[in-house]
Write a protein that holds these residues in place. Structure first.
Motif, mmCIF file in Angstrom:
data_model
loop_
_atom_site.group_PDB
_atom_site.id
_atom_site.type_symbol
_atom_site.label_atom_id
_atom_site.label_comp_id
_atom_site.label_asym_id
_atom_site.label_seq_id
_atom_site.Cartn_x
_atom_site.Cartn_y
_atom_site.Cartn_z
ATOM 1 N N LEU A 97 0.819 -1.202 0.000
ATOM 2 C CA LEU A 97 0.000 0.000 0.000
ATOM 3 C C LEU A 97 0.858 1.260 0.000
ATOM 4 O O LEU A 97 2.032 1.230 0.381
ATOM 5 N N GLN A 98 0.234 2.368 -0.402
ATOM 6 C CA GLN A 98 0.934 3.647 -0.403
ATOM 7 C C GLN A 98 1.151 4.163 1.012
ATOM 8 O O GLN A 98 2.156 4.806 1.312
ATOM 9 N N LYS A 99 0.176 3.860 1.888
ATOM 10 C CA LYS A 99 0.226 4.347 3.267
ATOM 11 C C LYS A 99 -0.670 3.474 4.121
ATOM 12 O O LYS A 99 -1.330 2.560 3.625
ATOM 13 N N GLN A 100 -0.704 3.752 5.395
ATOM 14 C CA GLN A 100 -1.608 3.021 6.281
ATOM 15 C C GLN A 100 -2.976 3.701 6.268
ATOM 16 O O GLN A 100 -3.088 4.905 6.492
ATOM 17 N N TYR A 101 -4.003 2.901 6.004
ATOM 18 C CA TYR A 101 -5.367 3.417 5.947
ATOM 19 C C TYR A 101 -6.115 3.054 7.222
ATOM 20 O O TYR A 101 -5.771 2.090 7.905
ATOM 21 N N GLN A 102 -7.167 3.824 7.497
ATOM 22 C CA GLN A 102 -7.917 3.590 8.725
ATOM 23 C C GLN A 102 -8.750 2.313 8.653
ATOM 24 O O GLN A 102 -8.686 1.460 9.536
ATOM 25 N N THR A 103 -9.536 2.162 7.568
ATOM 26 C CA THR A 103 -10.400 0.994 7.425
ATOM 27 C C THR A 103 -10.419 0.543 5.972
ATOM 28 O O THR A 103 -10.765 1.332 5.077
ATOM 29 N N LEU A 104 -10.064 -0.716 5.756
ATOM 30 C CA LEU A 104 -10.135 -1.323 4.436
ATOM 31 C C LEU A 104 -11.123 -2.487 4.489
ATOM 32 O O LEU A 104 -11.574 -2.891 5.560
ATOM 33 N N ALA A 105 -11.455 -3.022 3.327
ATOM 34 C CA ALA A 105 -12.420 -4.117 3.285
ATOM 35 C C ALA A 105 -12.133 -5.021 2.100
ATOM 36 O O ALA A 105 -11.509 -4.621 1.113
ATOM 37 N N ILE A 106 -12.606 -6.261 2.208
ATOM 38 C CA ILE A 106 -12.531 -7.245 1.138
ATOM 39 C C ILE A 106 -13.910 -7.852 0.945
ATOM 40 O O ILE A 106 -14.551 -8.264 1.912
ATOM 41 N N LYS A 107 -14.370 -7.878 -0.288
ATOM 42 C CA LYS A 107 -15.642 -8.544 -0.608
ATOM 43 C C LYS A 107 -15.315 -9.921 -1.184
ATOM 44 O O LYS A 107 -14.654 -10.041 -2.208
ATOM 45 N N LEU A 108 -15.759 -10.956 -0.478
ATOM 46 C CA LEU A 108 -15.529 -12.328 -0.920
ATOM 47 C C LEU A 108 -16.790 -12.850 -1.598
ATOM 48 O O LEU A 108 -17.873 -12.853 -0.993
ATOM 49 N N PRO A 109 -16.687 -13.293 -2.839
ATOM 50 C CA PRO A 109 -17.849 -13.839 -3.537
ATOM 51 C C PRO A 109 -18.064 -15.301 -3.151
ATOM 52 O O PRO A 109 -17.576 -15.750 -2.105
ATOM 53 N N VAL A 110 -18.779 -16.042 -3.968
ATOM 54 C CA VAL A 110 -18.950 -17.481 -3.745
ATOM 55 C C VAL A 110 -17.606 -18.175 -3.903
ATOM 56 O O VAL A 110 -16.932 -18.032 -4.918
ATOM 57 N N VAL A 111 -17.201 -18.905 -2.859
ATOM 58 C CA VAL A 111 -15.959 -19.673 -2.876
ATOM 59 C C VAL A 111 -16.329 -21.134 -2.616
ATOM 60 O O VAL A 111 -16.890 -21.456 -1.573
ATOM 61 N N ASN A 112 -16.052 -21.988 -3.566
ATOM 62 C CA ASN A 112 -16.402 -23.408 -3.419
ATOM 63 C C ASN A 112 -15.369 -24.159 -2.598
ATOM 64 O O ASN A 112 -14.224 -24.254 -2.993
ATOM 65 N N THR A 113 -15.805 -24.779 -1.480
ATOM 66 C CA THR A 113 -17.113 -24.599 -0.869
ATOM 67 C C THR A 113 -16.967 -24.216 0.613
ATOM 68 O O THR A 113 -17.967 -24.161 1.323
ATOM 69 N N ALA A 114 -15.755 -23.993 1.075
ATOM 70 C CA ALA A 114 -15.491 -23.479 2.422
ATOM 71 C C ALA A 114 -14.144 -22.769 2.407
ATOM 72 O O ALA A 114 -13.246 -23.144 1.646
ATOM 73 N N TYR A 115 -14.006 -21.731 3.232
ATOM 74 C CA TYR A 115 -12.727 -21.029 3.259
ATOM 75 C C TYR A 115 -12.487 -20.398 4.629
ATOM 76 O O TYR A 115 -13.405 -20.218 5.432
ATOM 77 N N LYS A 116 -11.234 -20.056 4.858
ATOM 78 C CA LYS A 116 -10.840 -19.270 6.020
ATOM 79 C C LYS A 116 -9.816 -18.247 5.544
ATOM 80 O O LYS A 116 -8.852 -18.597 4.855
ATOM 81 N N LEU A 117 -10.046 -16.985 5.913
ATOM 82 C CA LEU A 117 -9.216 -15.878 5.441
ATOM 83 C C LEU A 117 -8.415 -15.300 6.590
ATOM 84 O O LEU A 117 -8.966 -14.993 7.654
ATOM 85 N N TYR A 118 -7.107 -15.148 6.354
ATOM 86 C CA TYR A 118 -6.206 -14.571 7.362
ATOM 87 C C TYR A 118 -5.608 -13.277 6.823
ATOM 88 O O TYR A 118 -5.284 -13.161 5.631
ATOM 89 N N LEU A 119 -5.438 -12.315 7.715
ATOM 90 C CA LEU A 119 -4.723 -11.086 7.401
ATOM 91 C C LEU A 119 -3.593 -10.924 8.391
ATOM 92 O O LEU A 119 -3.832 -10.808 9.605
ATOM 93 N N ASN A 120 -2.360 -10.945 7.878
ATOM 94 C CA ASN A 120 -1.177 -10.840 8.745
ATOM 95 C C ASN A 120 -1.241 -11.842 9.901
ATOM 96 O O ASN A 120 -1.042 -11.501 11.066
#
Length: 298
Positions: A97-120
Motif C-alpha cells: 500500500l501507499q500508506k496506512q489506511y484507517q479501514t479497508l475491506a474485502i468482498k468475498l464472492p462465492v468460494v467453493n465450498t469453504a474457506y478461512k481468510l487470514y490477514l497478517n
C-alpha cells in the motif's frame, strides 16, 4: 474507472486495474481513498494439499507455484499437472500500500465450498469449515464482506479453501479490495439491482397470473407467470444468495438443490409457454421430452 487519479492505469485511453503478479499486488503508487474497489485478479501463490499459514509460505523452500484467480481448480495447473476438482489448498497474496489506511475491506464472492481468510496471520473471515479431511469439511458459499483496520502498509493475505462437495473448488468471481466505504457502496449497488430485478419479475408474474384468472382458456398466461416466479425465486438462491443470508436453516445443500432445481425446470416451463402460444408450430412432444429430462436431471 477504477481510480480518479489521472492516467493511473492508462493504456491507450482505457483504464486497466492493477493485477497480481507472482503473488504480489503493488498499490504503492495509488491512493485508495481516490479509487474504486480493486479486483484481486492475477497470480496467487499456492501450496497445494495443505492448510498453510504465513510462516509456512515464508519458509517454503521449493519452487513457488501460482494459480489464477478467479477460476476453477480444474482449469489450473500446479507443477505441470492439473489440479483436481476437490481438495484443500492454501493461497497467499501480498498487497503493498501507499500508506496506512484507517479501514479497508474485502468482498468475498462465492468460494467453493469453504474457506478461512487470514490477514497478517490473524483470522478475519470464514465460511463453513476448512479441513484436510473430507469428513470434517462443512460447506457454505454465502458472499461476505469483511472490514479491518490495517497495521502498516503491507498486507499478507492467506486464503485457505476446501472443496469436497462441488464439482470443482475455486473462486467464481473476483475478490474486491478497497476502502471500506467503496466496498459498501458496491454492495449496496449490487443489492439494489438484484432486489429491483426480483421485484420487477415478481410483479410481472403476478400480473400474468391475475390475467389468467380472468381468462382461464389462455394457458400461456399461466405458463409465463410460473416462468416469472421461478426466475424471481432463483435470484434469491444465486448472486448474493439472500435466502441463505436471511434464513440460517437454509443449508448449503438445500440452497444448492434449489439453485439446480430452478435451473432445470425453467427450460421446460418456458418451452410449454412457447408451445401454448404457437401450438401448430412448436412440437408438444419436444415439450414433454424437456419435462422428462428436467425431472431426471433434478
Amino acid at each position: 474507472s477504477i481510480c480518479s487519479t489521472p492516467n493511473a492505469f492508462s493504456n491507450s485511453g482505457k483504464t486497466i486495474p492493477p493485477t497480481i503478479k507472482k503473488g504480489v499486488l503493488d498499490l504503492s503508487h495509488l491512493d485508495l481513498e481516490k479509487c474504486e474497489s480493486i479486483p484481486l485478479n492475477g497470480e496467487w501463490e499456492i501450496i497445494a494439499n495443505s492448510l498453510a499459514d504465513l510462516e509456512d509460505f515464508t519458509s517454503f523452500s521449493g519452487t513457488r507455484q501460482y494459480i489464477q484467480l478467479p477460476g476453477k481448480w480444474m482449469h489450473q495447473h500446479v507443477k505441470g499437472s492439473p489440479l483436481p476438482g476437490d481438495g484443500t489448498h492454501s493461497l497467499r497474496l501480498t498487497i503493498l500500500l501507499q500508506k496506512q489506511y484507517q479501514t479497508l475491506a474485502i468482498k468475498l464472492p462465492v468460494v467453493n465450498t469453504a474457506y478461512k481468510l487470514y490477514l497478517n496471520s490473524e483470522p478475519i473471515a470464514s465460511n463453513g469449515v476448512v479441513s484436510l479431511s473430507k469428513d470434517l469439511v462443512v460447506p457454505n458459499t454465502l458472499p461476505k464482506t469483511v472490514h479491518f483496520h490495517p497495521q502498516g502498509s503491507k498486507l499478507e493475505i492467506i486464503l485457505q479453501i476446501s472443496n469436497y462437495h462441488a464439482s470443482s473448488g475455486g473462486v467464481r468471481l473476483p475478490l474486491l479490495f478497497g476502502i471500506y466505504e467503496s466496498i459498501i457502496a458496491d454492495d449496496i449497488h449490487t443489492n439494489r439491482m438484484e432486489f429491483f430485478f426480483f421485484g420487477s419479475i415478481l410483479i410481472i408474474g403476478f400480473y400474468y397470473l391475475s390475467t389468467f384468472l380472468f381468462r382461464r382458456k389462455e394457458h400461456s398466461f399461466l405458463y409465463f407467470a410460473v416462468f416469472c416466479f421461478i426466475i424471481a425465486f432463483r435470484t434469491t438462491v444465486t448472486g448474493e444468495r439472500f435466502l441463505g443470508a436471511s434464513f440460517v436453516f437454509f443449508s448449503w445443500t438445500l440452497l444448492t438443490k434449489l439453485e439446480q432445481l430452478t435451473f432445470y425446470i425453467v427450460v421446460p416451463v418456458f418451452s410449454r409457454f412457447v408451445q401454448s402460444v404457437y401450438p401448430y408450430d412448436y412440437s408438444k412432444r419436444f415439450c414433454y421430452f424437456l419435462m422428462v429430462n428436467a425431472a431426471v436431471a433434478s
